[in-house]
Design an enzyme around this catalytic site. Structure first.
Site, short mmCIF file in Angstrom:
data_model
loop_
_atom_site.label_atom_id
_atom_site.label_comp_id
_atom_site.label_asym_id
_atom_site.label_seq_id
_atom_site.Cartn_x
_atom_site.Cartn_y
_atom_site.Cartn_z
N SER A 109 50.49 49.68 33.60
CA SER A 109 49.43 49.20 34.49
C SER A 109 49.88 47.97 35.27
O SER A 109 50.44 47.03 34.70
CB SER A 109 48.20 48.85 33.66
OG SER A 109 47.27 48.13 34.46
N GLU A 169 48.01 45.84 36.12
CA GLU A 169 47.21 44.74 35.58
C GLU A 169 48.08 43.81 34.73
O GLU A 169 47.76 42.63 34.57
CB GLU A 169 46.06 45.34 34.76
CG GLU A 169 45.04 44.37 34.23
CD GLU A 169 44.17 43.69 35.29
OE1 GLU A 169 44.10 44.20 36.42
OE2 GLU A 169 43.58 42.65 34.97
N TYR A 216 43.68 43.66 27.56
CA TYR A 216 44.16 44.97 28.04
C TYR A 216 45.53 44.80 28.69
O TYR A 216 46.49 45.54 28.40
CB TYR A 216 43.15 45.54 29.05
CG TYR A 216 43.67 46.72 29.83
CD1 TYR A 216 43.72 47.99 29.25
CD2 TYR A 216 44.12 46.59 31.14
CE1 TYR A 216 44.20 49.08 29.95
CE2 TYR A 216 44.62 47.67 31.85
CZ TYR A 216 44.66 48.91 31.26
OH TYR A 216 45.16 49.99 31.96
P1 GDP Z 1 40.11 47.31 36.93
O1 GDP Z 1 40.87 46.76 38.09
O2 GDP Z 1 40.92 48.22 36.08
O3 GDP Z 1 39.40 46.29 36.12
O4 GDP Z 1 39.01 48.32 37.59
P2 GDP Z 1 37.45 48.17 37.90
O5 GDP Z 1 37.09 49.32 38.77
O6 GDP Z 1 36.66 48.00 36.64
O7 GDP Z 1 37.33 46.78 38.72
C1 GDP Z 1 37.97 46.63 39.95
C2 GDP Z 1 37.52 45.34 40.59
O8 GDP Z 1 36.17 45.45 41.03
C3 GDP Z 1 37.56 44.12 39.66
O9 GDP Z 1 38.11 43.02 40.37
C4 GDP Z 1 36.10 43.83 39.38
O10 GDP Z 1 35.85 42.45 39.16
C5 GDP Z 1 35.47 44.28 40.69
N1 GDP Z 1 34.04 44.61 40.56
C6 GDP Z 1 33.03 44.10 41.32
N2 GDP Z 1 31.85 44.61 40.91
C7 GDP Z 1 32.10 45.44 39.88
C8 GDP Z 1 31.27 46.25 39.06
O11 GDP Z 1 30.05 46.29 39.20
N3 GDP Z 1 31.89 47.00 38.10
C9 GDP Z 1 33.27 46.98 37.92
N4 GDP Z 1 33.83 47.75 36.99
N5 GDP Z 1 34.07 46.21 38.68
C10 GDP Z 1 33.50 45.45 39.64
#
Ligand code: GDP
Length: 335
Positions: A127, A129, A151
């Protein structure tokens, strides 16, 4: 055995990535085995439509004996290790489970390949990440990592183990450093699917509001089917190596919102509310990957643009919600 005589074993086959990979491996003529808890008797998730074309083998990431048995019985040509908990906020609640399921299981599989099936080509789903607050953006395969959540730390440790076992034991083991990769099969807790589903639901009059966290957060989104196609290219090269699979373009959550709501002719500002409880710690380094190496050495090129991906997801959600809304006999809100 299939005509090609090649056999693949996939962990995480019922998830988004596993299902696209299974479809591609079947099209490539592979005999496909999926490692799942219960050996396929339970929920088959995204591969329910392939149940007659895939063989299932019982396995559990937290039970090393099951992983070793699967390896010794199947001795696959290709092993794709995709299974892992993947929702970052959950890793703060359960860091021990994330470490065991990501680091422990990857170490077990590498050991099993070394001891029981050394001819198997092994791919770990890494990842982007793991780079966290790295000094560079976009990141390359050489960028130093500064992970910022459990993670990411677990993904980094497993990624390092893959490289160590490749060097030390001579395994054909590779790490695919994937950035956010999405599709209509993504669970709706991830922001892409949360947004495309909400755009569809609001368009259909089923919902009126979308509650989000930080809409200025930057991510590098691409299509999951493209990402797993890159994984297969990695295993079919002469030499094992790690590759970043990403679009190379950073976009904000706001841009995703605009693409999704724009697809159905709506203005997101009329429906979106920010909830501070969903806002994560600020990020100084945009999570964006440089896919140059994969492009040059693998000839990997994504087939779907960002706009096409978002459009595809919204269309799928319109179809799905349209069907389930009708089934439940719901009366939509007035749009
Ligand atoms: P990640 O990059 O694996 O953590 O994938 P996510 O889809 O969970 O999040 C992507 C980005 O979207 C991150 O920077 C979150 O902070 C942002 N984000 C903003 N609003 C939301 C929300 O309501 N849900 C999630 N999951 N992410 C959000």
């Amino acid at each position: 055995m299939t005509a090609s005589g090649r056999r693949a074993l996939v962990t995480g086959i019922t998830g988004q990535d596993g299902s696209f990979l299974a479809e591609q491996l079947l099209a490539d003529g592979f005999e496909v085995h999926g490692l799942v808890r219960g050996g396929g008797r339970g929920e088959l998730g995204n591969v329910a439509h392939l149940r007659d074309r895939i063989a299932f083998v019982d396995g559990d990431l937290l039970r090393p004996d099951t992983l070793r048995t699967a390896l010794s019985e199947l001795r696959p040509d290709e092993l794709y290790h995709l299974a892992a908990p993947s929702f970052v906020p959950d890793s703060w609640r359960e860091p021990a489970r994330f470490a065991a399921a990501i680091v422990g299981a990857t170490a077990t599989l590498l050991e099993a390949v070394r001891d029981l099936s050394p001819g198997t080509r092994f791919l770990f789903a890494g990842s982007g990440e793991m780079f966290g607050e790295a000094a560079d953006s976009p990141q390359t395969e050489a960028t130093a990592c500064l992970p910022r959540n459990p993670y990411a730390t677990a993904k980094l440790a497993a990624h390092l183990l893959v490289g160590e076992l490749r060097e030390h034991a001579g395994l054909f083991a590779c790490s695919a450093i994937m950035y956010n990769h999405e599709s209509e099969r993504r669970p709706p807790n991830f922001v892409s699917r949360k947004i495309t589903r909400a755009a569809a639901a609001i368009k259909l009059g089923l919902e009126r509001e979308l509650v989000l966290g930080d809409t200025e957060a930057i991510r590098d989104w691409s299509f999951a089917g493209d990402a797993v196609a890159g994984c297969s290219l990695m295993l079919r090269r002469q030499e094992p190596a790690d590759y970043i699979l990403a679009s190379g373009i950073g976009r904000t959550v706001r841009e995703l919102l605009e693409a999704a709501f724009g697809h159905v002719g709506l203005d997101p500002d009329a429906f979106v509310r920010v909830d501070a409880a969903l806002v994560r710690a600020p990020e100084a380094t945009p999570r964006v990957g440089d896919p140059s190496r994969a492009r040059t050495e693998l000839g990997w090129l994504p087939s779907l643009s960002f706009e096409a991906l978002v459009g595809r997801m919204v269309e799928a959600d319109l179809r799905e919600l349209g069907r389930s809304g009708n089934r439940r006999g719901e009366v939509p809100f007035a749009p």
